[in-house]
Design an enzyme around this catalytic site. Structure first.
Site, PDB file in Angstrom:
ATOM      1  N   ARG A 296      16.285  -2.605  -1.248  1.00 17.12           N
ATOM      2  CA  ARG A 296      15.146  -2.679  -2.169  1.00 17.12           C
ATOM      3  C   ARG A 296      15.460  -2.674  -3.574  1.00 17.12           C
ATOM      4  NH1 ARG A 296      13.774   2.102   0.369  1.00 17.12           N
ATOM      5  NH2 ARG A 296      12.046   1.623   1.494  1.00 17.12           N
TER       6      ARG A 296
ATOM      7  N   LYS B  66       0.914   7.901   3.807  1.00 18.63           N
ATOM      8  CA  LYS B  66       0.525   6.621   4.201  1.00 18.63           C
ATOM      9  C   LYS B  66      -0.201   6.244   5.478  1.00 18.63           C
ATOM     10  CE  LYS B  66       4.344   5.578   1.698  1.00 18.63           C
ATOM     11  NZ  LYS B  66       5.843   4.662   1.448  1.00 18.63           N
TER      12      LYS B  66
ATOM     13  N   ARG C 129       2.508  -9.147   7.625  1.00 19.82           N
ATOM     14  CA  ARG C 129       3.744  -9.097   8.005  1.00 19.82           C
ATOM     15  C   ARG C 129       3.813  -8.275   9.294  1.00 19.82           C
ATOM     16  NH1 ARG C 129       6.363  -8.583   1.885  1.00 19.82           N
ATOM     17  NH2 ARG C 129       4.250  -8.823   1.461  1.00 19.82           N
TER      18      ARG C 129
ATOM     19  N   ARG D 118      18.930  19.701  -0.468  1.00 19.79           N
ATOM     20  CA  ARG D 118      19.385  18.341   0.113  1.00 19.79           C
ATOM     21  C   ARG D 118      20.435  17.968  -0.923  1.00 19.79           C
ATOM     22  NH1 ARG D 118      15.983  14.803   2.814  1.00 19.79           N
ATOM     23  NH2 ARG D 118      14.628  16.208   3.927  1.00 19.79           N
TER      24      ARG D 118
ATOM     25  N   PRO E  68       0.875  -1.122   0.247  1.00 19.03           N
ATOM     26  CA  PRO E  68      -0.016   0.054  -0.163  1.00 19.03           C
ATOM     27  C   PRO E  68       0.851   1.210  -0.037  1.00 19.03           C
ATOM     28  CG  PRO E  68      -0.537  -1.567   2.012  1.00 19.03           C
ATOM     29  CD  PRO E  68       0.928  -1.994   1.292  1.00 19.03           C
ATOM     30  N   GLU E  69       0.540   2.070  -0.913  1.00 21.51           N
ATOM     31  CA  GLU E  69       1.239   3.550  -0.920  1.00 21.51           C
ATOM     32  C   GLU E  69      -0.057   4.499  -0.833  1.00 21.51           C
ATOM     33  OE1 GLU E  69       4.258   4.030  -3.923  1.00 21.51           O
ATOM     34  OE2 GLU E  69       5.035   2.059  -3.830  1.00 21.51           O
TER      35      GLU E  69
ATOM     36  N   HIS F 192      -4.667 -14.126   9.174  1.00 23.06           N
ATOM     37  CA  HIS F 192      -3.755 -12.743   9.649  1.00 23.06           C
ATOM     38  C   HIS F 192      -4.644 -11.837  10.584  1.00 23.06           C
ATOM     39  CE1 HIS F 192      -0.759 -15.037   7.659  1.00 23.06           C
ATOM     40  NE2 HIS F 192      -1.105 -14.579   6.466  1.00 23.06           N
TER      41      HIS F 192
END
Length: 289
Positions: free
Chosen positions: A272, A61, A120, A162, A2-3, A101
């Site tokens: 990732r 989120k 998870r 940045r 989910p984003e 779950h």
DNA sequence: ATGAATACCTGAGAGC
DNA sequence: TGCTCTCAGGTATTCA
């Protein structure tokens, strides 16, 4: 995974099916889903039982249910939720078989249950005192690109201060929120921009384009995801139609780039993967480009 | 300020 | 078949 768009679908579902109802009972099936409620599961149950959900809000989120003491009452507190990697909310009749779950079940005043399932357990819930407007626990989270008060000029100023890779920057939820690995890769492919391009040297028009594509990708995913839940079933998983049909970079290793035909590459990045087109998104060689 | 590493988690799939 | 290993990755935290 989910984003922002998936979380927004869940928020809409809760607004439709849960707001206006009182939570009569809370059953915690797995205390690990309340890890972020520091006072412990018993305290969570005590604080949430009897409260009425008067609104559903979101930043990035994070999602929260605004809770008051009466159906028409002002909400001051919140039940703060994050879906993590695998969190789902479902609204079910009490006698419906529990989902795999299942971690937390909130019984509503009409007998239905709002169920939080999470394979998870990266996600979770907590009670946020005085958190109705914006839970203090997430005060550090930046506004997201679908927020009407998101300030593109401020974002441009901050990202150029940045000195880091552009993907690292857009995954930083204190700079812009709601962007995860998948939509980051999709937006960078669309611009196009290599993930390691130095934020300090981005041109104004590149930042503008990036922001536009981040918003577009999310709005498109939301438009598709928003059509996929029915009246009694609020659900989020990593398999919305968007993931099946519309990804042009993420997960496409070895497949030809839709723009130029060059095989999409995959790099390990920040624990990732990053997917990118070596022709359209050339790797910067000195950080300046 | 920035970033790298680590912990938190389960289950699918690969390889043996 | 069953074991071990890898991978998926958002966030908070700690250390460099």
């Amino acid at each position: 995974m989910p984003e922002l768009p998936e979380v927004e679908v869940v928020r809409l579902g809760i607004a439709d099916h849960v707001v206006g109802h009182t939570i009569t009972r809370v059953v915690v099936h797995d205390v690990r889903s309340l890890r972020r409620h520091l006072a412990g599961p018993a305290d969570f149950v005590h604080r949430v039982e009897g409260r009425t959900v008067v609104g559903a809000a979101r930043r990035g989120k994070y999602l929260w249910m605004q809770v008051g003491d009466w159906t028409e009452g002002e909400a001051s507190d919140a039940v703060l939720c994050h879906l993590g990697m695998s969190g789902q909310f479902l609204v079910s009749e009490a006698d419906a078989p529990p989902p795999r779950h299942l971690r937390v079940a909130l019984t509503l005043d009409d007998g239905r249950e709002l169920r939080f399932a999470d394979q998870r357990i990266f996600g979770g819930m907590s009670f946020s005192e005085d958190g109705a407007e914006l839970p203090p626990e997430i005060a550090h989270i930046a506004r997201d690109p679908l927020d009407p008060l998101f300030d593109p000029a401020e974002f441009a100023t901050r990202i150029r201060k940045r000195q880091t890779g552009v993907k690292r920057a857009i995954l930083d939820q204190t700079l812009i929120s709601g962007v995860g690995n998948i939509y980051a890769d999709e937006a960078l492919w669309r611009v196009p921009l290599h993930y390691a391009r130095n934020t300090r040297h981005l041109r104004a028009r590149e930042i503008e384009s990036l922001l536009g594509h981040v918003g577009d990708v999310m709005r498109e995913a939301l438009a598709q995801g928003g059509t996929s839940f029915d009246a009694l079933y609020v659900n989020v998983n990593g398999n919305s139609g968007y993931f099946d049909r519309s990804l042009q970079a993420y997960g496409q290793e070895g497949r030809p780039c839709e723009r130029c035909g060059t095989p999409i590459r995959r790099d390990a990045f920040m624990n990732r993967s990053s997917f990118w087109c070596p022709h359209c998104q050339p790797r910067p060689r000195n950080g300046k480009f």
